[in-house]
Write a protein that holds these residues in place. Structure first.
Motif: not given
Length: 234
Positions: A144-164
């Motif tokens: 979880i990268d808070p600065a970029r608001r990005s999430v990787q799960c098992l190496g793949r990028e996961v698209e999340l809404t702001g709330t998620e």
């Protein structure tokens, strides 16, 4: 100035609301039909809009189908306007990916407050926010990268809404602790609002699906939720 798209077929709603929004440096653009709204959202950067407000009762397609259509291609913050007392409308909207809901009739100031909350969630952290962002959080299978608001799960990028994203980040910051639904709601909303604990369950359900096959979030009966992943040393 943030640009907000209102998709509502009430021609009398947009102009006075747009005037009110200007006080808070929000520019409101109204689309009277879903097809018009979807056309405005097309293109790079979500058509230049920072958030959208969707009415449930619309011509061509209802707000739920519209929400579903938008979520296929965009993670733009969405607020749904629902009929007062229609709890099922709120449940369905949240299940489809809406970030928040507001019953009609509503006070313009409350709508602005809800918008300001979801817009803050989407704002990338700046240089002065490093302490607040607390850097990258890494767990087994999850990054979880808070600065970029990005999430990787098992190496793949996961698209999340702001709330998620905010719910996952909150759980990650409190890894190993159990957070009650009310604790989560109070921290995510950022302002006093009616508590709606089912909303937390819905967002957690959406998160679990997006993080599969990782079994990241555990439910503790009558207690709340916890992130059940081992934190990796930094």
């Amino acid at each position: 100035m943030h640009r907000i798209l209102l998709i509502d077929d009430d021609e009398q709603l947009g102009p006075p609301l747009a005037t009110y929004f200007q006080r808070y440096e929000l520019k409101l653009v109204q689309a009277l039909r879903p097809s018009e709204g979807l056309a405005l959202l097309e293109g790079p950067g979500q058509g230049g809009f920072d958030a959208a407000i969707l009415d449930v009762m619309l011509p061509e397609m209802d707000g739920f189908e519209l929400c579903r259509s938008i979520r296929r291609t965009s993670d733009i913050p969405l607020i749904m306007l629902t009929a007062r007392g229609e709890v099922m409308d709120r449940v369905v909207g949240l299940e489809l990916g809406a970030d928040d809901y507001l019953p009609k009739p509503f006070e313009p100031r409350e709508l602005v407050a809800r918008l300001q909350t979801v817009l803050r969630r989407m704002k990338p952290a700046g240089p002065g926010d490093a302490q607040e962002a607390q850097g990258v959080l890494e767990f087994e299978g999850l990054r979880i990268d808070p600065a970029r608001r990005s999430v990787q799960c098992l190496g793949r990028e996961v698209e999340l809404t702001g709330t998620e994203f905010d719910l996952l980040h909150l759980l990650a910051q409190s890894a190993g602790r159990v957070l009650s639904r009310d604790d989560i709601l109070n921290q995510l909303r950022g302002h006093e609002a009616e508590l709606y604990t089912r909303a937390v369950d819905i967002v957690v359900s959406r998160l679990r699906k997006k993080l599969e096959p990782l079994d990241a979030i555990k439910t503790l009966r009558n207690a709340g939720y916890t992130l059940a992943l081992r934190r990796l040393p930094t």
